[in-house]
Write a protein that holds these residues in place. Structure first.
Motif, PDB file in Angstrom:
ATOM      1  N   ASN A  64      -4.552   4.714   0.302  1.00  0.00           N
ATOM      2  CA  ASN A  64      -5.755   4.404  -0.464  1.00  0.00           C
ATOM      3  C   ASN A  64      -5.736   2.942  -0.882  1.00  0.00           C
ATOM      4  O   ASN A  64      -4.863   2.516  -1.631  1.00  0.00           O
ATOM      5  CB  ASN A  64      -5.848   5.311  -1.700  1.00  0.00           C
ATOM      6  N   LYS A  65      -6.712   2.159  -0.398  1.00  0.00           N
ATOM      7  CA  LYS A  65      -6.801   0.742  -0.736  1.00  0.00           C
ATOM      8  C   LYS A  65      -7.901   0.449  -1.748  1.00  0.00           C
ATOM      9  O   LYS A  65      -8.192  -0.719  -2.019  1.00  0.00           O
ATOM     10  CB  LYS A  65      -7.047  -0.080   0.544  1.00  0.00           C
ATOM     11  N   TRP A  89      -9.770   6.482  -8.000  1.00  0.00           N
ATOM     12  CA  TRP A  89     -10.221   6.929  -6.682  1.00  0.00           C
ATOM     13  C   TRP A  89      -9.327   8.027  -6.121  1.00  0.00           C
ATOM     14  O   TRP A  89      -9.775   8.857  -5.325  1.00  0.00           O
ATOM     15  CB  TRP A  89     -10.304   5.744  -5.718  1.00  0.00           C
ATOM     16  N   ASN A  90      -8.050   8.054  -6.532  1.00  0.00           N
ATOM     17  CA  ASN A  90      -7.180   9.140  -6.093  1.00  0.00           C
ATOM     18  C   ASN A  90      -7.640  10.498  -6.620  1.00  0.00           C
ATOM     19  O   ASN A  90      -7.405  11.524  -5.986  1.00  0.00           O
ATOM     20  CB  ASN A  90      -5.740   8.882  -6.539  1.00  0.00           C
ATOM     21  N   SER A 138       0.846  -1.189   0.000  1.00  0.00           N
ATOM     22  CA  SER A 138       0.000   0.000   0.000  1.00  0.00           C
ATOM     23  C   SER A 138       0.883   1.242   0.000  1.00  0.00           C
ATOM     24  O   SER A 138       1.624   1.488   0.963  1.00  0.00           O
ATOM     25  CB  SER A 138      -0.926   0.004   1.224  1.00  0.00           C
ATOM     26  N   ILE A 159     -10.209  11.533  -4.096  1.00  0.00           N
ATOM     27  CA  ILE A 159      -9.585  11.822  -2.800  1.00  0.00           C
ATOM     28  C   ILE A 159      -8.802  13.128  -2.865  1.00  0.00           C
ATOM     29  O   ILE A 159      -8.870  13.947  -1.927  1.00  0.00           O
ATOM     30  CB  ILE A 159      -8.678  10.649  -2.379  1.00  0.00           C
ATOM     31  N   TYR A 204      -9.822   1.718   4.599  1.00  0.00           N
ATOM     32  CA  TYR A 204      -9.557   1.694   3.158  1.00  0.00           C
ATOM     33  C   TYR A 204      -9.036   3.041   2.670  1.00  0.00           C
ATOM     34  O   TYR A 204      -8.329   3.119   1.670  1.00  0.00           O
ATOM     35  CB  TYR A 204     -10.823   1.286   2.396  1.00  0.00           C
ATOM     36  N   PHE A 205      -9.404   4.105   3.365  1.00  0.00           N
ATOM     37  CA  PHE A 205      -8.764   5.398   3.185  1.00  0.00           C
ATOM     38  C   PHE A 205      -8.311   5.862   4.563  1.00  0.00           C
ATOM     39  O   PHE A 205      -9.083   5.823   5.520  1.00  0.00           O
ATOM     40  CB  PHE A 205      -9.719   6.431   2.578  1.00  0.00           C
ATOM     41  N   THR A 245      -6.735   2.429  -8.260  1.00  0.00           N
ATOM     42  CA  THR A 245      -6.191   3.504  -7.433  1.00  0.00           C
ATOM     43  C   THR A 245      -6.215   4.849  -8.145  1.00  0.00           C
ATOM     44  O   THR A 245      -6.565   5.871  -7.533  1.00  0.00           O
ATOM     45  CB  THR A 245      -4.738   3.165  -7.032  1.00  0.00           C
ATOM     46  N   HIS A 268     -15.895  -0.176   3.866  1.00  0.00           N
ATOM     47  CA  HIS A 268     -14.757   0.628   3.404  1.00  0.00           C
ATOM     48  C   HIS A 268     -14.398   1.765   4.351  1.00  0.00           C
ATOM     49  O   HIS A 268     -13.343   2.387   4.189  1.00  0.00           O
ATOM     50  CB  HIS A 268     -15.021   1.174   1.996  1.00  0.00           C
ATOM     51  N   TYR A 326       0.192   8.488  -0.688  1.00  0.00           N
ATOM     52  CA  TYR A 326       0.045   9.552  -1.678  1.00  0.00           C
ATOM     53  C   TYR A 326      -0.035  10.888  -0.941  1.00  0.00           C
ATOM     54  O   TYR A 326      -0.376  10.937   0.239  1.00  0.00           O
ATOM     55  CB  TYR A 326      -1.191   9.320  -2.531  1.00  0.00           C
TER      56      TYR A 326
END
Length: 453
Positions: free
Chosen positions: A418-419, A426-427, A283, A430, A390-391, A423, A386, A286
């Motif tokens: 971030n799981k 979803w980044n 993992s 985020i 997960y975050f 990725t 989640h 970021y």
């Protein structure tokens, strides 16, 4: 009377829609009455019809509190005769209409069984029976409207079952869920439709769109997810659903061959999800950086990091929709080892200071954090899996850069884990949300410092 009952239970004999509807309603209220009596007489609790629709994901997945296990297990035992009768009547009605008995599987899918009951109660007899004597009913009806409904429902229900398997059993939110799932929905719905009726590109896109939308609604209904997460997943889901539908459109000339291998595709998807959940995956962290110019000296801006009033209520839609936002902050102690408390609307970030360079930089590690959001949902206190790690925010910092005598650049940074997969997709969300959070804090510090100056 015995002969009538025997005829009613004979699965090979047809049943008209009026008798099916009346029998179904009677059985439902008999079942409800029995459940209500058992709940009150043996478990000292009330049981209302609405209970069948409250947090159904809990019932489907048997996520019972220990003291509730015996109660729900009793209701399950009482349900067995009604499940048997419901299966018989659905098969009888499907044969009366001219559909394959295979569709009785929808009777066991929560909420879809109510839609199925409605459709079986309104569709006329022999709607899809072949004209040739002795021919068996077609699996795929010829009506454009009905075949589209069945194709969409089938694809959406398969997606729902896979979502339950991935998120609540495997605890995985990977590419198989967010990439494979929507693609299979669009692909399957169009393939099944094209078996009965040639489909043009516009129809393929409409079928894919509807199937993805129904899958999202079902996910919300069974309390797997809230509105916010579904909205964030929607752009990727619709794109991949359209992609799957487009490929199915190109392959429709071979739709019989393609549909014959669909069961294998449905096996591949959970297999990939299982591998994602069990393979060791590194993992990565970021970082998001936001900067803001403040018309004041570094000394005053530094002081403003620790002494500012409560931040006004947010106007941004994303925060009002349930994403957590900062309200105030305070620091106990001074220097390395001091504790910073950043209070959000739904909890407190506890942060340990790791670097204290007065008037220049402040760095801290996150020790504890609240949930990233409170999901919007028809159900109270929905808490998807989640939300548990997960975050995660791992560390943060403030840096002050002098741009002149009364000009300072204030930089806020957050490092996060971030799981979610994929990725990259979803980044994007985020980063956007963290920029909003950063700006809310930095802008309030700027307003506080500039007013005092």
């Amino acid at each position: 009377m015995f002969s009538q009952l025997k005829e009613l239970l004979n699965v090979s004999l047809p049943i008209d829609r009026k008798k099916f509807f009346v029998t179904g309603i009677i059985l439902f209220f008999i079942k409800y009455s029995i459940d209500r009596i058992i709940a009150y007489a043996f478990f000292d609790r009330l049981w209302w019809i609405s209970e069948y629709f409250k947090d159904p994901g809990k019932i489907v997945l048997q996520k019972f509190e220990p003291e509730e296990s015996r109660f729900y297990f009793t209701l399950l035992l009482v349900s067995l005769p009604f499940i048997y009768l419901g299966t018989i009547f659905c098969i009888k009605r499907l044969r009366s209409i001219g559909l394959s008995s295979f569709w009785v599987l929808l009777f066991f899918v929560p909420f879809l069984n109510f839609l199925m009951f409605f459709l079986l109660s309104v569709l006329p007899e022999n709607l899809y029976n072949n004209k040739e004597v002795g021919s068996s009913p077609e699996f795929f009806p010829k009506s454009k409207l009905i075949v589209s409904i069945w194709s969409i429902i089938f694809a959406a229900s398969i997606s729902l079952l896979f979502s339950i398997f991935s998120t609540d059993i495997l605890k995985a939110y990977g590419a198989s869920l967010f990439v494979g799932g929507p693609f299979i929905i669009g692909f399957t719905s169009v393939v099944l439709y094209s078996r009965a009726e040639p489909v043009d590109f516009k129809q393929a896109m409409l079928i894919s769109f509807t199937a993805i939308s129904i899958a999202g609604i079902l996910t919300l209904i069974v309390a797997l997810e809230g509105i916010i997460c579904l909205m964030m997943a929607a752009p990727l889901a619709y794109f991949l659903g359209f992609l799957g539908g487009g490929i199915a459109y190109l392959l429709q000339a071979k739709s019989k061959l393609v549909s014959s291998i669909l069961p294998f595709l449905f096996l591949i998807l959970p297999s990939v999800a299982y591998l994602e959940a069990n393979l060791d995956k590194k993992s990565d962290w970021y970082m998001v950086e936001t900067s803001l110019k403040i018309s004041s000296s570094r000394e005053k801006v530094w002081k403003g990091l620790f002494e500012f009033s409560d931040i006004p209520e947010p106007k941004e839609i994303i925060f009002n929709a349930g994403v957590s936002y900062p309200v105030r902050a305070r620091v106990e102690g001074k220097g390395i080892g001091a504790i910073r408390y950043c209070e959000f609307n739904n909890g407190v970030f506890v942060e340990e200071i790791t670097n204290w360079d007065e008037n220049n930089s402040l760095e801290f590690n996150v020790i504890r954090q609240p949930d990233a959001m409170k999901e919007l949902s028809p159900y109270k206190n929905i808490r998807p899996t989640h939300l548990d790690g997960y975050f995660a925010s791992k560390k943060g910092s403030f840096q002050l850069v002098s741009l002149g005598k009364n000009e300072t650049l204030l930089i806020g940074r957050t490092w996060f884990l971030n799981k979610f997969g994929p990725t990259t997709y979803w980044n994007v969300w985020i980063h956007w949300i963290l920029h909003k959070i950063h700006y809310r804090v930095l802008d309030h510090i700027r307003n506080s410092v500039e007013v005092s100056s």
